[in-house]
Structure formats: C-alpha cells, structure tokens
Design an enzyme around this catalytic site. Structure first.
Site, PDB file in Angstrom:
ATOM      1  N   HIS A 307       0.856  -1.190   0.000  1.00  0.00           N
ATOM      2  CA  HIS A 307       0.000   0.000   0.000  1.00  0.00           C
ATOM      3  C   HIS A 307       0.884   1.228   0.000  1.00  0.00           C
ATOM      4  O   HIS A 307       1.941   1.240   0.642  1.00  0.00           O
ATOM      5  CB  HIS A 307      -0.916   0.000   1.237  1.00  0.00           C
ATOM      6  CG  HIS A 307      -2.051   0.962   1.151  1.00  0.00           C
ATOM      7  ND1 HIS A 307      -1.903   2.303   1.440  1.00  0.00           N
ATOM      8  CD2 HIS A 307      -3.352   0.785   0.791  1.00  0.00           C
ATOM      9  CE1 HIS A 307      -3.081   2.902   1.279  1.00  0.00           C
ATOM     10  NE2 HIS A 307      -3.966   2.017   0.873  1.00  0.00           N
ATOM     11  N   ASP A 365      -7.937  -4.370  -0.376  1.00  0.00           N
ATOM     12  CA  ASP A 365      -8.481  -4.613  -1.710  1.00  0.00           C
ATOM     13  C   ASP A 365      -8.331  -6.070  -2.135  1.00  0.00           C
ATOM     14  O   ASP A 365      -9.105  -6.558  -2.960  1.00  0.00           O
ATOM     15  CB  ASP A 365      -7.791  -3.702  -2.729  1.00  0.00           C
ATOM     16  CG  ASP A 365      -7.985  -2.236  -2.413  1.00  0.00           C
ATOM     17  OD1 ASP A 365      -9.149  -1.841  -2.252  1.00  0.00           O
ATOM     18  OD2 ASP A 365      -6.987  -1.502  -2.311  1.00  0.00           O
TER      19      ASP A 365
END
Length: 430
Positions: A307, A365
């Site tokens: 991320h 995600d």
C-alpha cells in the site's frame, strides 16, 4: 524537546528565513510555510508527498505502524462494534451518537432515500452499457439542479440538509446505475431495511419475487463501507476539498470526488486484483507470476499487495480477511476456484522472503473484491460501492473545511519551465 521554529539558510549569503513549526495531536510536525512567498520562494512538492494542505480532526493514519483512526477510534473497534451510519455520524459530528441521536440520525437518512421522480430520466439518457461510475458522476452532480434549497455551501443549515441527502441518496443512485446497466426496472428503497440491507435490496430485488437480505452478507457490506468511509487526504478527498474551497455546492463537490475516485490508480484496486487472479487462472501458475512481480523489467504488478501509505500491515486487511471467510462459509463457496487461488497466492507471498523484506502484505483490496464477487456484485460496481462508502468521509471533510475560519480557495503554485518573454511574430513572417 521538539523545535518551535526552523531556519532556512542560503549558500549565497542571503538573509536566513525563520519558519514556525506546528505540532498536531499525532503524527509528524509540520513547517508552516504560508509566509514563504513573501520572501520570494515557494516549495516544490509534486503529488504533495510532504505537504499538509489543511488541518483536520477527522482521520489519522500511521503508515509505519499500520494504524487507522476515525476521530481517535481504531478502525478495528469500529468495524467490529459499530454500523456504517454510526460511523458516518462519528465522522461528521466528531463523537459517537447516543442511542437517541443514532435513532434520529438513522431515521432522517431513511426519509431521504428516494430520488426526485424526474431524476429517473437522467439514467435513461445514458447508454445501457455505461459504466456505473460515469452514471454516478452525472447523476450526483445533477442533484444540485433538483435540490437547490440545500445548495448554499455557506449556510450551515443547508449544509446539514445536503449531508443527509447525499448519505441517503447516493446508495439509490449507485444501485439504480447497476439496474439500468442490466436492463432491470429500478427498485425503490424500503425504509424497513438497514442501510446495507437497503442497498442490497435495491441491487438484487425484482418485482417478481420478495427479497430478503441475508444478514451475513448485509453485515459484510456494512464492514466494507466502514473500512472505506474515510482515509485522510487522499486524491478524491483532496479533490472534494479543492472543489469546495471555491464555495461550490456539496453535490458538485461529491461528484468531483467520485470522478477522482474513478481513476484506476485510486479506486480500482479491488477490481484490478480480481482481474489479476483471473489472469493467473490456476494455482500452478502462481510461481510464474510471483517471479514476474520480482522482475523490475516486467510491467506486471501483483495487485492487492502492499500500500502506498501503509508500510506495514494494512489494518483493514485482517478485518476484511475475516469477513471474507464468513461470507464464503455462508454461501458455501470455500471451494470456489478463484478463492482457493487467492488463498494460495496469499500463503506463498507471505512466506516469500522478497515480499517479507519489502513488507508487501495483502491489503484490504485483496479481500474486498473476493467478498463482493461472492455476493454477486459485478466488478463494474466495485468502485461505485467504494464511492458510496467514501461519501460519508467526503461530506465530513467538506463540512470541516467550510467551518474552518482559516480555509481559503485552493490556489497551488508552480515551478514554471516554459519560454521566457518573447514578442509576437506576424503570420507572414514566421
């Protein structure tokens, strides 16, 4: 002891410049450079990687330690114990509601879930195969034409009304964009349902049969909404603030945020993760793709890992992983080939020294796309649901900015690299 000022010195003998240091409640201190322009200098920071564009009391992220707080509350506690509207109240008002406040808040949202009847014509103006995000950008922006009595951004009362209308109607707009896409009649909201149940009802109910929301799936969707409700000054939130800084109405600002979120570098990660899993196709090919991910000369990226903000574990990922197992167990899909592939990819990547060293852990995600796919939500709706969730954070950030006495219209500076002054040459002399 933290410094209260810093001194900017120059190697050409020019006078030094003193700049104040400002300390927040958590996180890095900031150097206040607002008066730097008076000395003939600006700062250069593409992407605002080291620049605080505002002060905010809403969301705090510590990427190094994997922390995400809404108004000081850890995301893990909120996802476990609260529902989405309770979190929306917290983001907007700064405190968790009492039982009476929550009842009033939920009731007001329920009263505003229907759209103006003429707004259905907007949907019919799109092609049937229009992406749901294209529809949402247009229809949310069009709300300013139908709800003009709540369009004055400088009126606190109108801001409150607009906030309720957005929280209530964006789920309807999102669900209807899907219904229009697949050629089914619009399903009107039912006030007897919870926020998440109502969205699932509008997505999947038809006039032919009674629809009863599955409580496990509704709770899973509620968690997805909570986990995506706000994330500090990201691209779409900054877009909402920049648009709102001019005094634009809330509907236009949220439409701008949706447009920004639509970008594949921002809101499309879970959709991209599923496409990647479908491309890999079989667990026997995981080694091949992991090898490609390590190859700097290969453009392939292992989506759903790592991320930009979190340099450690994404705090939302563990919650989403648990939710993923709950949903697949409820639906009897643990033998689903795509899910088995995802779990094998997760296991291999977490044991691989390359990923461990670079701290490329699965992020939210990686799991949320699998959950939504299992629920029957198509890939094209993933970002639309992200927008639905983020609406709570957007209106909270917009309201905070409009209430801030220090807020100014956004006007970034630039480093000019074009031509110096030159004189116009008539066409016949060129």
């Amino acid at each position: 002891m933290k410094p209260t000022k810093v001194t900017l010195t120059f190697d050409n003998g020019a006078d030094p410049i003193e700049l104040p240091v400002v300390t927040g409640k958590l996180g890095n201190d900031v150097i206040d450079i607002r008066n730097l322009g008076k000395h003939g200098f600006f700062t250069y920071d593409p992407g605002f990687m080291s620049t605080a564009s505002c002060n905010s009391a809403i969301t705090y992220i510590d990427g190094e330690n994997g922390l995400l707080y809404y108004r000081g509350y850890p995301i893990e506690q909120l996802a476990e114990h609260a529902d989405f509207l309770e979190v929306a109240y917290l983001l907007i008002n700064g405190e968790l509601p009492s039982a009476e406040q929550k009842s009033d808040f939920d009731g007001t949202v329920r009263k505003h879930t229907m759209l103006h009847d003429q707004m259905s014509n907007f949907f019919r103006g799109f092609r049937r195969d229009a992406h749901p995000m294209a529809v949402m950008v247009g229809v949310v922006g069009a709300m300013s034409a139908f709800y003009r009595e709540s369009s004055d951004a400088f009126d606190p009362k109108q801001r409150d009304i607009a906030t309720f209308r957005l929280l209530a109607k964006v789920p309807t707009i999102a669900a209807w964009s899907y219904k229009y896409n697949i050629g089914e009649p619009f399903t009107y909201p039912q006030n007897r349902f919870s926020y998440a149940e109502n969205f699932l009802h509008m997505m999947f109910a038809t006039p032919c049969d009674e629809y009863r929301p599955n409580p496990v799936l509704a709770r899973a969707l509620d968690r997805i909404l909570i986990l995506h409700a706000d994330h500090e000054q990201n691209a779409s939130t900054s877009t909402v603030r920049v648009a709102g800084s001019s005094g634009a109405n809330s509907f236009a600002c949220i439409a701008a945020g949706i447009a920004s979120l639509w970008g594949p570098l921002h809101g499309g990660a879970n959709e991209a993760t599923l496409r990647m899993l479908e491309e890999i196709g079989d667990a026997s090919r995981i080694g091949e793709y992991i090898k490609r991910a390590k190859d700097k000369s290969d453009s392939f990226r292992l989506m759903g890992f790592g991320h930009r903000v979190y340099k450690n574990m994404d705090p939302r990922a563990a919650i989403m992983r648990k939710t993923c197992h709950e949903v697949l167990n409820e639906l009897g899909l643990h033998d689903d080939p795509l899910f088995k592939l995802a779990m094998e990819l997760e296991k291999i990547a977490l044991e691989d020294e390359y990923f461990i060293q670079k701290k490329l852990y699965p992020n939210v995600d990686f799991y949320s796309g699998i959950v939504m796919r299992a629920m029957g939500i198509p890939n094209s709706m993933f970002t639309a649901i992200f927008a639905l969730a983020r609406t709570a954070g957007w209106v909270a950030q917009w309201t905070e900015m409009m209430s801030d006495p220090e807020h100014r219209i956004s006007r970034p500076r630039q480093l000019y690299t074009g031509n110096e002054r030159r004189d116009f040459v008539p066409l016949e002399q060129r």
